[in-house]
Motif scaffolding. Structure first.
Motif, mmCIF file in Angstrom:
data_model
loop_
_atom_site.group_PDB
_atom_site.id
_atom_site.type_symbol
_atom_site.label_atom_id
_atom_site.label_comp_id
_atom_site.label_asym_id
_atom_site.label_seq_id
_atom_site.Cartn_x
_atom_site.Cartn_y
_atom_site.Cartn_z
ATOM 1 N N GLY A 189 7.654 -13.618 -36.358
ATOM 2 C CA GLY A 189 9.001 -13.927 -36.437
ATOM 3 C C GLY A 189 9.516 -13.646 -37.864
ATOM 4 N N SER A 190 10.093 -12.496 -37.871
ATOM 5 C CA SER A 190 10.973 -11.963 -38.992
ATOM 6 C C SER A 190 11.240 -10.573 -38.843
ATOM 7 N N HIS A 191 12.105 -9.864 -39.542
ATOM 8 C CA HIS A 191 12.212 -8.362 -39.498
ATOM 9 C C HIS A 191 13.224 -7.978 -38.485
ATOM 10 N N SER A 192 12.501 -7.709 -37.233
ATOM 11 C CA SER A 192 13.771 -7.300 -36.290
ATOM 12 C C SER A 192 13.365 -8.405 -34.983
ATOM 13 N N GLY B 11 3.071 1.193 -49.663
ATOM 14 C CA GLY B 11 3.453 0.186 -48.883
ATOM 15 C C GLY B 11 4.916 -0.165 -48.930
ATOM 16 N N ALA B 12 5.426 -0.556 -47.753
ATOM 17 C CA ALA B 12 6.881 -0.671 -47.813
ATOM 18 C C ALA B 12 7.205 -2.081 -48.347
ATOM 19 N N LYS B 13 7.551 -2.263 -49.551
ATOM 20 C CA LYS B 13 7.986 -3.619 -50.169
ATOM 21 C C LYS B 13 9.355 -3.530 -50.392
ATOM 22 N N GLY B 14 10.266 -3.032 -49.613
ATOM 23 C CA GLY B 14 11.441 -3.060 -49.443
ATOM 24 C C GLY B 14 12.174 -2.429 -50.691
ATOM 25 N N GLY B 15 11.364 -1.460 -51.440
ATOM 26 C CA GLY B 15 11.950 -0.931 -52.672
ATOM 27 C C GLY B 15 12.033 -1.746 -53.871
ATOM 28 N N VAL C 144 12.755 -0.079 -36.876
ATOM 29 C CA VAL C 144 13.203 -0.663 -38.130
ATOM 30 C C VAL C 144 14.267 -1.727 -37.871
ATOM 31 N N ALA C 145 14.324 -2.347 -39.243
ATOM 32 C CA ALA C 145 15.150 -3.640 -39.200
ATOM 33 C C ALA C 145 16.748 -2.987 -39.175
ATOM 34 N N GLY C 146 16.978 -1.649 -39.527
ATOM 35 C CA GLY C 146 18.328 -1.028 -39.468
ATOM 36 C C GLY C 146 18.685 -1.150 -38.051
ATOM 37 N N THR C 147 17.895 -1.086 -37.017
ATOM 38 C CA THR C 147 18.210 -1.142 -35.603
ATOM 39 C C THR C 147 18.866 -2.493 -35.254
ATOM 40 N N ARG D 39 22.952 2.074 -42.748
ATOM 41 C CA ARG D 39 22.637 2.484 -44.174
ATOM 42 C C ARG D 39 22.293 1.359 -44.611
ATOM 43 N N ARG D 40 21.707 1.384 -45.975
ATOM 44 C CA ARG D 40 21.209 0.098 -46.433
ATOM 45 C C ARG D 40 21.988 -0.306 -47.584
ATOM 46 N N TYR D 41 21.823 -1.731 -47.865
ATOM 47 C CA TYR D 41 22.512 -2.384 -48.767
ATOM 48 C C TYR D 41 21.301 -2.903 -49.561
ATOM 49 N N THR E 277 15.754 -3.244 -53.879
ATOM 50 C CA THR E 277 15.506 -4.301 -52.768
ATOM 51 C C THR E 277 16.241 -4.375 -51.817
ATOM 52 N N ILE E 278 15.939 -4.306 -50.711
ATOM 53 C CA ILE E 278 16.624 -4.180 -49.451
ATOM 54 C C ILE E 278 17.211 -5.787 -49.050
ATOM 55 N N VAL E 279 18.366 -5.558 -49.020
ATOM 56 C CA VAL E 279 19.229 -7.141 -48.462
ATOM 57 C C VAL E 279 19.589 -7.038 -46.963
ATOM 58 N N GLY E 280 20.085 -5.867 -46.581
ATOM 59 C CA GLY E 280 20.631 -5.865 -45.263
ATOM 60 C C GLY E 280 21.222 -4.294 -44.874
ATOM 61 N N ASN E 281 21.688 -4.064 -43.868
ATOM 62 C CA ASN E 281 22.091 -3.059 -43.392
ATOM 63 C C ASN E 281 23.468 -2.940 -42.682
ATOM 64 N N SER E 282 24.112 -1.480 -42.726
ATOM 65 C CA SER E 282 25.235 -1.480 -42.116
ATOM 66 C C SER E 282 25.614 -0.185 -41.144
ATOM 67 N N HIS F 178 6.447 -4.448 -35.925
ATOM 68 C CA HIS F 178 7.583 -4.195 -36.792
ATOM 69 C C HIS F 178 7.270 -4.202 -38.215
ATOM 70 N N GLY F 179 8.196 -4.043 -39.075
ATOM 71 C CA GLY F 179 7.990 -3.813 -40.520
ATOM 72 C C GLY F 179 7.099 -4.985 -41.214
ATOM 73 N N SER F 180 7.194 -6.069 -40.702
ATOM 74 C CA SER F 180 6.201 -7.274 -41.364
ATOM 75 C C SER F 180 4.861 -6.968 -40.879
ATOM 76 N N PHE F 181 4.420 -6.531 -39.738
ATOM 77 C CA PHE F 181 2.972 -6.033 -39.401
ATOM 78 C C PHE F 181 2.492 -5.341 -40.483
ATOM 79 N N THR F 182 3.213 -3.970 -40.798
ATOM 80 C CA THR F 182 2.441 -3.409 -41.962
ATOM 81 C C THR F 182 2.639 -3.871 -43.142
ATOM 82 N N ALA F 183 3.757 -4.724 -43.628
ATOM 83 C CA ALA F 183 3.920 -5.196 -44.846
ATOM 84 C C ALA F 183 2.950 -6.266 -45.191
ATOM 85 N N TYR F 184 2.520 -7.199 -44.083
ATOM 86 C CA TYR F 184 1.569 -8.310 -44.629
ATOM 87 C C TYR F 184 0.200 -8.013 -43.958
ATOM 88 N N LEU F 185 -0.287 -7.147 -43.129
ATOM 89 C CA LEU F 185 -1.366 -6.701 -42.746
ATOM 90 C C LEU F 185 -1.845 -5.506 -42.863
HETATM 91 P P1 AMP Z 1 10.238 -9.250 -44.356
HETATM 92 O O1 AMP Z 1 9.265 -9.878 -43.080
HETATM 93 O O2 AMP Z 1 11.795 -9.760 -44.429
HETATM 94 O O3 AMP Z 1 9.626 -9.391 -45.958
HETATM 95 O O4 AMP Z 1 10.257 -7.903 -43.920
HETATM 96 C C1 AMP Z 1 8.939 -6.845 -43.858
HETATM 97 C C2 AMP Z 1 9.336 -5.621 -44.695
HETATM 98 O O5 AMP Z 1 10.033 -4.850 -43.733
HETATM 99 C C3 AMP Z 1 9.828 -5.604 -46.036
HETATM 100 O O6 AMP Z 1 8.829 -5.243 -46.837
HETATM 101 C C4 AMP Z 1 11.143 -4.871 -46.047
HETATM 102 O O7 AMP Z 1 10.766 -3.765 -46.891
HETATM 103 C C5 AMP Z 1 11.146 -4.148 -44.600
HETATM 104 N N1 AMP Z 1 12.457 -4.857 -44.137
HETATM 105 C C6 AMP Z 1 12.771 -6.129 -43.748
HETATM 106 N N2 AMP Z 1 14.076 -6.015 -43.548
HETATM 107 C C7 AMP Z 1 14.691 -4.988 -43.684
HETATM 108 C C8 AMP Z 1 15.816 -4.248 -43.257
HETATM 109 N N3 AMP Z 1 16.915 -4.996 -43.112
HETATM 110 N N4 AMP Z 1 15.949 -2.913 -43.564
HETATM 111 C C9 AMP Z 1 15.121 -2.378 -44.207
HETATM 112 N N5 AMP Z 1 13.883 -2.562 -44.294
HETATM 113 C C10 AMP Z 1 13.336 -3.874 -44.026
#
Ligand code: AMP
Ligand code: AMP
Length: 346
Positions: free
Chosen positions: A10-13, A144-148, A301-304, A212-214, A239-244, A77-84
Motif C-alpha cells: 500500500g504505497s506508490h502506485s 537506490g531510488a530515494k526520491g532524489g 512508475v508512480a508517474g503513471t 514530468r516531476r514536481y 525530493t519527489i512530491v508529485g507528477n504532472s 512498484h517503487g516501494s518494493f525496491t526502495a524498502y526491500l
Molecule cells: P514511497 O513508498 O512513497 O516512499 O515511495 C517509494 C519510492 O518510490 C520512493 O523512494 C520514491 O522515490 C519513489 N516514488 C514515490 N512516489 C513517486 C512519484 N510520484 N514519482 C516518482 N517517484 C516516486
C-alpha cells in the motif's frame, strides 16, 4: 486459477494498480501500514487489507503463506525496491510476481544498468569516476531510488567537497556515503518520463503516457530572485512530491518509441523474455532536442498515476479508460485465458 487476486504494497502506485484490477474483475489485496490504511478505506478498491508494521514483513513466512492462500499475484512498484533489497526480492519471496525478477539485478546496479541502456543504443550522460575528476557541472547521486533526496550539484572538486560536507551537516548524507556517490554529467534540459508497457501476450511495446516531476526544493528555486538565492547559498535537492501529465512535441515520438523497443529488445538477450509489463525511461531533452536517458525503472512508475482514467497516448491506442494499472490486469487476464500465466510471472 479462477480466483486470482492482485496484490501489492500500500504505497506508490497501489491505487492505480487496484483500480485497474477491479475494472478487470480481480479481487485485490493490499499489504499496508496502519497509518496509511485510511487511503485504502477512502477509495473502496481493496478487498483484503493486511496490516503490517514494516514493509519487510512481506518476507515473513506467515504473510507469504497468507498471500499464497489468497491466490495473490504481486505487482512490484517503487516501494518494493526502495524498502526491500533486490536479493530479498529474488531469493526470499515465494509469491508469484508479475514481471521479470532477473532484470531487477540489471536495474539495481548502476554500472549494469548503464551497460544495458548503452547497448540498447541510448544516449547517456557521461559518468565521472571520482570527485577529483569533476571538470563540468555534475549531479551527485546515491544508490537506490530515494526520491532524489540527498542529491546535489557540483562543478569542481572543491565545490563537491564543500557541498558534500554541507549535506552531511544538514543530515541528508552521512560521511560514509562518500564512497558510494555516483557522479553524472548534468544534462541541461527538461525532464521527460515516458511510460511503456511491454506486452508478452501481444509481443509489442506500447507507449502509454508521459509525465514530468514536481521536485522539492529544485522546482521552487525560480520563485525567489537570484540575489536572494546567492545570499542564502541555496543547494537544490530533488525530493519527489508529485507528477504532472505531459504531451510531447509529436516529432519527438519516433525516437522515444524506438528507444522503448530497443531497451526491451536488449533486455531479451540479458534476461529472457525481457521486460514483462510496465517500464519507464528517465530522460532529459536538451534544446538541440537530444534525448539523454539517465535511468530506467523496469516496473510501474508512480508517474503513471497521472494516467488513471486515461492519458492522451493510452487514449490513442485503446480509447477511453486504459491506464497502467488496468493494462497490467488486462495482460494477466489475457495470459490466464491463454493458459500462459507462467510466461508473465516470476
Ligand atoms: P514511497 O513508498 O512513497 O516512499 O515511495 C517509494 C519510492 O518510490 C520512493 O523512494 C520514491 O522515490 C519513489 N516514488 C514515490 N512516489 C513517486 C512519484 N510520484 N514519482 C516518482 N517517484 C516516486
Ligand atoms: P533520479 O533519482 O535518478 O530519478 O533523479 C532525481 C532527479 O534528479 C531527476 O528527476 C532529475 O530532475 C534530476 N537528474 C537526475 N540525473 C540528471 C542528469 N544527469 N542531468 C540532469 N538532471 C538529472
Amino acid at each position: 486459477m479462477k480466483e486470482l487476486a492482485i496484490g501489492t504494497l500500500g504505497s506508490h502506485s497501489a491505487l492505480n494498480i487496484f483500480k485497474g484490477a477491479k475494472e478487470e474483475g480481480f479481487r485485490t489485496v493490499c499489504i499496508c501500514k496502519k497509518e496509511n490504511a485510511i487511503i485504502y478505506k477512502k477509495f473502496p478498491l481493496v478487498d483484503e487489507l493486511i496490516i503490517v508494521k514494516d514493509f519487510n514483513e512481506l518476507l515473513t513466512e506467515s504473510i507469504q503463506k497468507k498471500l499464497r492462500n489468497l491466490n495473490v499475484i504481486l505487482i512490484p512498484h517503487g516501494s518494493f525496491t526502495a524498502y526491500l533489497s533486490t536479493e530479498e526480492l529474488v531469493n526470499n519471496l515465494f509469491v508469484p510476481m508479475f514481471g521479470n525478477r532477473e532484470l531487477l539485478h540489471w536495474e539495481a546496479n548502476r554500472v549494469k544498468q548503464a551497460e544495458w541502456l548503452r547497448q540498447a543504443g541510448l544516449r547517456l550522460p557521461k559518468t565521472i569516476k571520482k570527485p577529483d575528476e569533476i571538470d563540468r557541472l555534475v549531479i551527485v547521486k546515491l544508490p537506490g531510488a530515494k526520491g532524489g533526496r540527498g542529491y546535489f550539484l557540483a562543478n569542481s572538486p572543491s565545490s563537491f567537497r564543500k557541498k558534500f560536507n554541507e549535506m552531511v551537516s544538514r543530515g541528508l548524507l552521512t560521511s560514509g556515503d562518500l564512497d558510494r556517490v555516483h557522479l553524472q554529467e548534468y544534462s541541461l534540459g527538461v525532464n521527460v518520463y515516458p511510460h511503456y508497457f511491454s506486452s508478452i501476450m501481444k509481443d509489442d511495446v506500447e507507449f502509454l503516457g508521459v509525465d514530468r516531476r514536481y521536485e522539492s526544493a529544485v522546482d521552487c528555486i525560480g520563485k525567489i530572485p537570484a540575489s536572494q538565492q546567492m545570499e542564502i547559498e541555496i543547494n537544490p535537492t530533488y525530493t519527489i512530491v508529485g507528477n504532472s501529465p505531459l504531451v510531447l512535441r509529436e516529432s519527438l515520438l519516433p525516437e522515444l518509441i524506438r528507444m522503448g523497443e530497443n531497451v526491451h529488445k536488449k533486455a531479451k538477450t540479458l534476461a529472457p523474455p525481457g521486460i514483462i509489463g510496465p517500464f519507464c525511461l528517465e530522460t532529459v531533452i536538451t534544446d538541440d532536442l537530444k534525448i539523454y536517458t539517465f535511468e530506467i525503472s523496469a516496473r510501474i512508475v508512480a508517474g503513471t498515476n497521472i494516467g488513471i482514467g486515461t492519458s492522451p497516448y493510452a487514449y490513442l491506442r485503446y480509447g477511453e479508460n486504459m491506464y497502467m494499472g488496468r493494462r497490467i490486469a488486462l495482460e494477466i487476464k489475457e495470459a490466464q485465458r491463454k493458459d500462459s500465466l507462467e510466461m508473465i510471472l516470476a
